[in-house]
Motif scaffolding. Structure first.
Motif, mmCIF file in Angstrom:
data_model
loop_
_atom_site.group_PDB
_atom_site.id
_atom_site.type_symbol
_atom_site.label_atom_id
_atom_site.label_comp_id
_atom_site.label_asym_id
_atom_site.label_seq_id
_atom_site.Cartn_x
_atom_site.Cartn_y
_atom_site.Cartn_z
ATOM 1 N N GLY A 95 0.813 -1.208 0.000
ATOM 2 C CA GLY A 95 0.000 0.000 0.000
ATOM 3 C C GLY A 95 0.848 1.259 0.000
ATOM 4 N N TRP A 96 1.926 1.269 0.798
ATOM 5 C CA TRP A 96 2.803 2.437 0.829
ATOM 6 C C TRP A 96 3.502 2.627 -0.520
ATOM 7 N N THR A 97 3.938 1.524 -1.103
ATOM 8 C CA THR A 97 4.607 1.582 -2.410
ATOM 9 C C THR A 97 3.667 2.151 -3.460
ATOM 10 N N ARG A 98 2.450 1.665 -3.465
ATOM 11 C CA ARG A 98 1.471 2.134 -4.443
ATOM 12 C C ARG A 98 1.221 3.627 -4.292
ATOM 13 N N THR A 99 0.993 4.076 -3.075
ATOM 14 C CA THR A 99 0.629 5.463 -2.837
ATOM 15 C C THR A 99 1.789 6.416 -3.094
ATOM 16 N N ASN A 100 2.979 6.076 -2.614
ATOM 17 C CA ASN A 100 4.078 7.027 -2.594
ATOM 18 C C ASN A 100 5.075 6.867 -3.733
ATOM 19 N N LEU A 101 5.295 5.669 -4.201
ATOM 20 C CA LEU A 101 6.258 5.467 -5.284
ATOM 21 C C LEU A 101 5.589 5.376 -6.656
ATOM 22 N N ALA A 102 4.328 4.976 -6.683
ATOM 23 C CA ALA A 102 3.621 4.837 -7.956
ATOM 24 C C ALA A 102 2.508 5.858 -8.127
ATOM 25 N N GLY A 103 2.415 6.831 -7.233
ATOM 26 C CA GLY A 103 1.422 7.882 -7.381
ATOM 27 C C GLY A 103 0.000 7.380 -7.499
ATOM 28 N N ASN A 104 -0.302 6.299 -6.778
ATOM 29 C CA ASN A 104 -1.630 5.676 -6.803
ATOM 30 C C ASN A 104 -2.005 5.111 -8.170
ATOM 31 N N GLN A 105 -1.026 4.941 -9.027
ATOM 32 C CA GLN A 105 -1.266 4.302 -10.324
ATOM 33 C C GLN A 105 -0.617 2.920 -10.316
ATOM 34 N N PHE A 106 -1.223 2.028 -9.579
ATOM 35 C CA PHE A 106 -0.661 0.695 -9.412
ATOM 36 C C PHE A 106 -1.794 -0.312 -9.406
ATOM 37 N N ASP A 107 -2.532 -0.312 -10.522
ATOM 38 C CA ASP A 107 -3.673 -1.199 -10.690
ATOM 39 C C ASP A 107 -3.438 -2.074 -11.913
ATOM 40 N N ALA A 108 -4.167 -3.161 -12.000
ATOM 41 C CA ALA A 108 -4.003 -4.070 -13.131
ATOM 42 C C ALA A 108 -4.258 -3.379 -14.459
ATOM 43 N N GLN A 109 -5.157 -2.378 -14.473
ATOM 44 C CA GLN A 109 -5.491 -1.670 -15.716
ATOM 45 C C GLN A 109 -4.742 -0.341 -15.840
ATOM 46 N N ASN A 110 -4.005 0.056 -14.820
ATOM 47 C CA ASN A 110 -3.321 1.349 -14.831
ATOM 48 C C ASN A 110 -2.053 1.212 -13.998
ATOM 49 N N MET A 111 -1.025 0.643 -14.611
ATOM 50 C CA MET A 111 0.185 0.282 -13.880
ATOM 51 C C MET A 111 1.338 1.217 -14.235
ATOM 52 N N ARG A 112 1.868 1.884 -13.216
ATOM 53 C CA ARG A 112 3.020 2.757 -13.398
ATOM 54 C C ARG A 112 4.214 2.164 -12.673
ATOM 55 N N LEU A 113 5.370 2.203 -13.296
ATOM 56 C CA LEU A 113 6.576 1.730 -12.634
ATOM 57 C C LEU A 113 6.882 2.637 -11.438
ATOM 58 N N PRO A 114 7.167 2.069 -10.276
ATOM 59 C CA PRO A 114 7.405 2.903 -9.093
ATOM 60 C C PRO A 114 8.714 3.673 -9.172
ATOM 61 N N SER A 115 8.700 4.895 -8.684
ATOM 62 C CA SER A 115 9.936 5.667 -8.571
ATOM 63 C C SER A 115 10.891 4.942 -7.628
ATOM 64 N N TRP A 116 12.187 5.061 -7.908
ATOM 65 C CA TRP A 116 13.119 4.240 -7.127
ATOM 66 C C TRP A 116 13.529 4.880 -5.806
ATOM 67 N N GLN A 117 13.424 6.224 -5.676
ATOM 68 C CA GLN A 117 13.954 6.875 -4.480
ATOM 69 C C GLN A 117 12.980 7.906 -3.928
ATOM 70 N N TRP A 118 12.755 7.844 -2.629
ATOM 71 C CA TRP A 118 11.818 8.717 -1.914
ATOM 72 C C TRP A 118 12.452 9.096 -0.586
ATOM 73 N N GLY A 119 12.278 10.335 -0.143
ATOM 74 C CA GLY A 119 12.850 10.720 1.131
ATOM 75 C C GLY A 119 12.749 12.208 1.381
#
Length: 393
Positions: A95-119
């Protein structure tokens, strides 16, 4: 019970799973999902979660000024949660990965590669520090999701894993003439002026085998063959480099980082050691990396840095190196090397007052000790075979 059911529904909505998971299934999961906690007798995992994983599912590397979180850290923690049968922590991490690294675009029909670095940013706020993705982390997250779907009998995880793998194939792959498909380290910045930069530690054989098993129409089986060619060619002395490159139809020394093998490359030996002995590439892959075994046999410790082209070495590798090499020694049947590794890894269970645990030591420590202690293994198809003694409770 109503509180837990509602909580689980909230997690599902946060992950974008509501469309593919029925309410009845959510109720069933809510009744059986264990809260984060003891996780059987895997004390190393418990300590890792307590120290490095926030309550919201963020993995923090405290040794960095930015108190950074990486997609790599999230992907490894997801794997450990799966090995520990800790679905509650798995969902928090996802859930944290989806929200913060993928900008809430982490669904089967709308998949974004997660950003590698956050801080922490220069202005003191927190957020994405580098939007580029890291393909090794993406591979591991896809793998974690596919295996979670299989082991926990949840199609929603499987659908997410397949969607992520499709995006990796679309955005993070290239073709090397005469070699085949190859994984780029990320979508941006690794192809320039006729040079393609590559990272040998981004290609775990079991992960590639699993993706090939689950998605036989993808590039994964051929990628495993290409990865072996990369490893064999760039390790002429039996030592893997951190980085390599492709130029003018051949593998060459990386023009940016040279031929040094150190903190990235140590994972190449780890992944080789984790591969199933039944995999046809397992034995030749290990044989291509024989320099490290010979060096440790000679000196009693792994070098911190080594030239992959000359074999010239310097320094003494830290605890994380022993963790990475433990499965390698075990796969090679090197009892002396494995014994040395076990002796050093005992330090992971020792808390020294005033000395904070080192993030990389603990992460590779869970991979290494978890494997040699029999908590998990990979089968010939790359599928995870955990030793679930009990649910996490």
């Amino acid at each position: 019970m109503r509180v837990r059911i509602n909580k689980k529904i909230g997690v599902a909505l946060a992950l974008g799973l509501a469309a593919s998971v029925s309410f009845a299934n959510l109720v069933k999961v809510a009744q059986t999902t264990a809260a984060p906690g003891a996780c059987g007798d895997w004390s190393g995992y418990r300590a890792f979660v307590e120290r490095f994983v926030q309550a919201d599912g963020r993995v923090i590397d405290y040794s960095t000024p930015a108190q950074q979180t990486t997609s790599e850290g999230q992907s490894y923690a997801l794997f450990f949660a799966l090995v520990a049968n800790d679905r509650a922590t798995f969902d928090r991490l996802l859930g944290w990965t989806r929200t913060n690294l993928a900008g809430n675009q982490f669904d089967a029909q709308n998949m974004r590669l997660p950003s590698w670095q956050w801080g922490r940013k220069a202005d003191g706020s927190y957020g994405v520090l580098d939007p580029n993705s890291a393909s090794d982390s993406d591979l591991w997250i896809a793998y974690d999701l596919l295996q979670a779907g299989r082991l926990w009998h949840e199609a929603a995880y499987t659908q997410l894993g397949e969607a992520l793998a499709a995006q990796i194939a679309r955005q993070e792959m290239t073709t090397l003439p005469g070699v085949g498909p190859m994984l780029l380290p990320g979508p941006q910045g690794f192809k320039s002026g006729g040079v393609t930069r590559l990272n040998p530690s981004y290609l775990p054989l079991p992960v590639l085998r699993s993706l090939a098993h689950d998605m036989p129409n993808g590039p994964w089986g051929k990628l495993a063959d290409s990865a072996y060619k990369l490893i064999k060619t760039t390790a002429p002395q039996g030592f893997a480099p951190d980085w390599a490159a492709w130029q003018n139809g051949q593998f060459v020394v990386d023009p940016k980082n040279g031929d040094t093998g150190s903190y990235d490359a140590i994972r190449v030996y780890l992944w080789a050691g984790l591969a199933s002995p039944a995999d046809p590439l397992a034995k030749p892959w290990l044989a291509a990396l024989g320099g490290m075994r010979a060096r440790v046999a000679q000196t009693g410790f792994p070098p911190e840095k080594v030239s992959s082209t000359s074999g010239t070495a310097s320094g003494e590798g830290p605890l994380s190196y022993w963790a990475a090499l433990a499965p390698y020694f075990k796969a090679l049947g090197d009892e002396r090397g494995l014994g040395l590794a076990r002796t050093h890894l005992a330090a992971l269970d020792t808390n020294v007052p005033g000395r904070e645990p080192v993030y990389y030591d603990r992460v590779l420590g869970l991979f290494g000790t978890g494997f040699i202690d029999g908590r998990y293994r990979f089968d010939e198809a790359g599928r995870l075979v955990p030793s679930w003694r009990k649910e996490c409770d």
